[in-house]
Design a protein around this motif. Structure first.
Motif, PDB file in Angstrom:
ATOM      1  N   ASP A 287       0.810  -1.216   0.000  1.00  0.00           N
ATOM      2  CA  ASP A 287       0.000   0.000   0.000  1.00  0.00           C
ATOM      3  C   ASP A 287       0.844   1.266   0.000  1.00  0.00           C
ATOM      4  O   ASP A 287       0.353   2.341  -0.362  1.00  0.00           O
ATOM      5  N   SER A 288       2.091   1.142   0.414  1.00  0.00           N
ATOM      6  CA  SER A 288       2.932   2.335   0.477  1.00  0.00           C
ATOM      7  C   SER A 288       3.318   2.835  -0.908  1.00  0.00           C
ATOM      8  O   SER A 288       3.798   3.962  -1.042  1.00  0.00           O
ATOM      9  N   SER A 289       3.129   2.012  -1.945  1.00  0.00           N
ATOM     10  CA  SER A 289       3.474   2.462  -3.292  1.00  0.00           C
ATOM     11  C   SER A 289       2.613   3.645  -3.708  1.00  0.00           C
ATOM     12  O   SER A 289       3.107   4.618  -4.303  1.00  0.00           O
ATOM     13  N   GLN A 290       1.333   3.571  -3.397  1.00  0.00           N
ATOM     14  CA  GLN A 290       0.462   4.697  -3.719  1.00  0.00           C
ATOM     15  C   GLN A 290       0.841   5.925  -2.914  1.00  0.00           C
ATOM     16  O   GLN A 290       0.813   7.051  -3.422  1.00  0.00           O
ATOM     17  N   ARG A 291       1.200   5.717  -1.638  1.00  0.00           N
ATOM     18  CA  ARG A 291       1.660   6.828  -0.811  1.00  0.00           C
ATOM     19  C   ARG A 291       2.925   7.442  -1.398  1.00  0.00           C
ATOM     20  O   ARG A 291       3.097   8.661  -1.420  1.00  0.00           O
ATOM     21  N   ALA A 292       3.826   6.576  -1.874  1.00  0.00           N
ATOM     22  CA  ALA A 292       5.068   7.076  -2.472  1.00  0.00           C
ATOM     23  C   ALA A 292       4.779   7.881  -3.727  1.00  0.00           C
ATOM     24  O   ALA A 292       5.380   8.940  -3.958  1.00  0.00           O
ATOM     25  N   ALA A 293       3.848   7.387  -4.546  1.00  0.00           N
ATOM     26  CA  ALA A 293       3.495   8.125  -5.760  1.00  0.00           C
ATOM     27  C   ALA A 293       2.866   9.468  -5.423  1.00  0.00           C
ATOM     28  O   ALA A 293       3.175  10.491  -6.061  1.00  0.00           O
ATOM     29  N   ASN A 294       1.997   9.494  -4.426  1.00  0.00           N
ATOM     30  CA  ASN A 294       1.387  10.767  -4.004  1.00  0.00           C
ATOM     31  C   ASN A 294       2.438  11.735  -3.477  1.00  0.00           C
ATOM     32  O   ASN A 294       2.366  12.948  -3.723  1.00  0.00           O
ATOM     33  N   LEU A 295       3.415  11.190  -2.737  1.00  0.00           N
ATOM     34  CA  LEU A 295       4.484  12.044  -2.209  1.00  0.00           C
ATOM     35  C   LEU A 295       5.318  12.620  -3.348  1.00  0.00           C
ATOM     36  O   LEU A 295       5.657  13.817  -3.345  1.00  0.00           O
ATOM     37  N   ILE A 296       5.650  11.803  -4.336  1.00  0.00           N
ATOM     38  CA  ILE A 296       6.440  12.276  -5.466  1.00  0.00           C
ATOM     39  C   ILE A 296       5.686  13.372  -6.222  1.00  0.00           C
ATOM     40  O   ILE A 296       6.255  14.407  -6.594  1.00  0.00           O
ATOM     41  N   ASN A 297       4.396  13.152  -6.442  1.00  0.00           N
ATOM     42  CA  ASN A 297       3.612  14.139  -7.192  1.00  0.00           C
ATOM     43  C   ASN A 297       3.425  15.438  -6.422  1.00  0.00           C
ATOM     44  O   ASN A 297       3.366  16.516  -7.019  1.00  0.00           O
ATOM     45  N   SER A 298       3.336  15.354  -5.100  1.00  0.00           N
ATOM     46  CA  SER A 298       3.101  16.557  -4.301  1.00  0.00           C
ATOM     47  C   SER A 298       4.376  17.312  -3.962  1.00  0.00           C
ATOM     48  O   SER A 298       4.325  18.489  -3.620  1.00  0.00           O
ATOM     49  N   GLN A 299       5.525  16.625  -4.033  1.00  0.00           N
ATOM     50  CA  GLN A 299       6.795  17.244  -3.643  1.00  0.00           C
ATOM     51  C   GLN A 299       7.718  17.415  -4.844  1.00  0.00           C
ATOM     52  O   GLN A 299       8.934  17.270  -4.716  1.00  0.00           O
ATOM     53  N   ALA A 300       7.146  17.705  -5.997  1.00  0.00           N
ATOM     54  CA  ALA A 300       7.985  17.882  -7.191  1.00  0.00           C
ATOM     55  C   ALA A 300       8.986  19.015  -7.017  1.00  0.00           C
ATOM     56  O   ALA A 300      10.079  18.988  -7.593  1.00  0.00           O
ATOM     57  N   LYS A 301       8.629  20.005  -6.220  1.00  0.00           N
ATOM     58  CA  LYS A 301       9.533  21.138  -6.000  1.00  0.00           C
ATOM     59  C   LYS A 301      10.785  20.725  -5.259  1.00  0.00           C
ATOM     60  O   LYS A 301      11.872  21.287  -5.479  1.00  0.00           O
ATOM     61  N   ASN A 302      10.661  19.757  -4.330  1.00  0.00           N
ATOM     62  CA  ASN A 302      11.783  19.356  -3.484  1.00  0.00           C
ATOM     63  C   ASN A 302      12.507  18.118  -3.989  1.00  0.00           C
ATOM     64  O   ASN A 302      13.422  17.635  -3.317  1.00  0.00           O
ATOM     65  N   LEU A 303      12.107  17.584  -5.139  1.00  0.00           N
ATOM     66  CA  LEU A 303      12.711  16.368  -5.660  1.00  0.00           C
ATOM     67  C   LEU A 303      13.279  16.636  -7.046  1.00  0.00           C
ATOM     68  O   LEU A 303      12.636  17.281  -7.878  1.00  0.00           O
ATOM     69  N   ASP A 304      14.472  16.125  -7.284  1.00  0.00           N
ATOM     70  CA  ASP A 304      15.131  16.261  -8.585  1.00  0.00           C
ATOM     71  C   ASP A 304      14.769  15.053  -9.438  1.00  0.00           C
ATOM     72  O   ASP A 304      14.919  13.907  -9.015  1.00  0.00           O
TER      73      ASP A 304
END
Length: 431
Positions: A287-304
């Protein structure tokens, strides 16, 4: 009379008379002496005498406060705990030792509460219910809103507020006190790990043990904190007895005359915490895969994007990251266009500077170097090139022109040097 050995009808309440008399005297030594004597007989009235309600500032006396606290604890441990809260919360003591003692006192109260089977079962059930029903609210909000009011609930909320709000206690000393009940006091353990800088451990506890992704993402946004000032204010409004804890430990709590202080978080630290949280999500799978995807999409500013793409599992659908990719490419294109605009503006500014500099250089003149004359061997002269300054004789020429005197010619200068006669003789000789 208070001990009952004597009676006097003219003194119906000797205890109140004693307290009033000592309060009027305002003698610290006398008050402490009889306050300790009174605590053994009536702890509540004794603390009333030792804990005045005046809000004026006083000079801190950590040694005297600690000695009096030890004496009170010897007479009554319960009264000692109340006096310790008074020193830290009302007197706002900055003594690390007192903060360590209050942290230990709060955790000891939780241990005593968990020794009761009813409390232990209730808190375990709350954690299990929260984990089985995913929600956008944090575990702290869920626990505070669904648990019936009781002294044990208030003790836990006080502990959470103190561990999160105080920066003076030593987390190295406090953490071992939580290990006996780490399966229940998971939120408290994550808070202390955050104080120690063990961010991966704190985030793993929140995600894997508590199943509180909301608090984990809040942890990253706040730079390692878990309780906002407005959250502390909300807890104090809905739970009696927490007002002093929230107002003292969270100076940014909003009041009628003060707005909450803005929490400033270093961008580098925030980016690092988001990367750690992403690794924690990826390591769990399921289930954490969806959480990880949501985190990536919401934190595009802080992720390269160059760092994230290699970590994505090959079985992920492109649609899971569409928002992240679109925002990353848009930001990259924006930076590229912004760089071109800045470069063009800089080139225009350089041209403007060159234009102003050309006027100055034209007024100052220039130094002209003559070419080297060839020597007898056909090579260049060994002497340094001679230079001609076009401004050198300008001042003299201007002065002569203004005075109306014609300039002296080279022939006149030569005649003057060789000592020839008058102008008539020179003319005759030349003829």
């Amino acid at each position: 009379i208070i001990d009952g050995e004597w009676t006097d009808n003219d003194i119906p309440d000797p205890l109140s008379d004693l307290i009033n008399l000592l309060s009027e005297k305002r003698d610290r030594t006398l008050t402490q002496h009889w306050g300790l004597w009174l605590i053994k007989r009536d702890p509540e009235r004794g603390l009333q005498l030792l804990m005045p309600n005046d809000s004026g500032k006083r000079r801190e006396r950590p040694d005297e406060d600690l000695a009096l606290l030890q004496a009170i604890m010897e007479s009554s441990p319960e009264a000692g705990a109340q006096y310790l809260e008074y020193l830290v919360l009302q007197r706002k003591s900055s003594s690390p030792q007192l903060h360590d003692m209050l942290a230990a006192s709060c955790i000891n109260q939780l241990s005593a509460a968990l020794a009761l089977e009813s409390v232990s079962k209730l808190w375990r059930a709350k954690a299990a219910s929260y984990a089985s029903n995913p929600t956008d609210s944090s575990f702290l909000s869920y626990f505070a809103s669904t648990t019936p009011d009781s002294p044990h609930k208030r003790a836990r909320l006080k502990t959470i507020l103190f561990l999160s709000g105080s920066d003076l206690y030593d987390p190295v000393i406090v953490r071992p006190l939580l290990l006996d009940h780490q399966k229940i006091l998971t939120l408290e353990l994550a808070i202390v790990d955050g104080k120690l800088g063990h961010h991966r451990s704190a985030l793993s506890t929140l995600v894997h043990d508590l199943h509180d992704s909301t608090s984990a993402e809040l942890y990253c946004a706040l730079g390692g904190k878990l309780v906002l000032p407005k959250t502390a204010q909300l807890l104090s409004n809905n739970n009696p007895g927490l007002e002093g804890w929230a107002s003292t430990l969270f100076g940014g709590v909003k009041t009628k005359t003060r707005s909450p202080e803005k929490i400033v978080v270093d961008e580098g630290q925030r980016t690092e915490l988001v990367r750690i949280l992403l690794d924690v999500y990826m390591s769990n799978g399921g289930d954490s895969s969806q959480r990880a995807a949501n985190l990536i999409n919401s934190q595009a500013k802080n992720l390269d994007i160059l760092d994230i793409i290699p970590t994505i599992p090959p079985d992920w659908s492109l649609n899971l990251m569409s928002s992240f990719l679109a925002r990353s490419f848009r930001r990259t294109l924006h930076l590229q266009h912004e760089t071109k605009i800045i470069k063009t503006i800089s080139a225009g500014q350089n041209l403007e500077v060159k234009d102003h500099a050309w006027l100055i250089l034209r007024e100052e003149g220039a130094i002209i170097e003559e070419p080297l004359e060839p020597d007898e061997d056909g090579g260049g002269s060994s002497l340094a090139p001679e230079s001609f300054d076009e401004k050198a004789g300008l001042g003299e020429k201007i002065a002569l022109h203004l005075s109306g005197v014609p300039p002296v010619t080279q022939e006149e200068l030569h005649l003057e040097k060789v000592g020839w006669g008058s102008e008539e003789q020179v003319a005759a000789d030349l003829t």
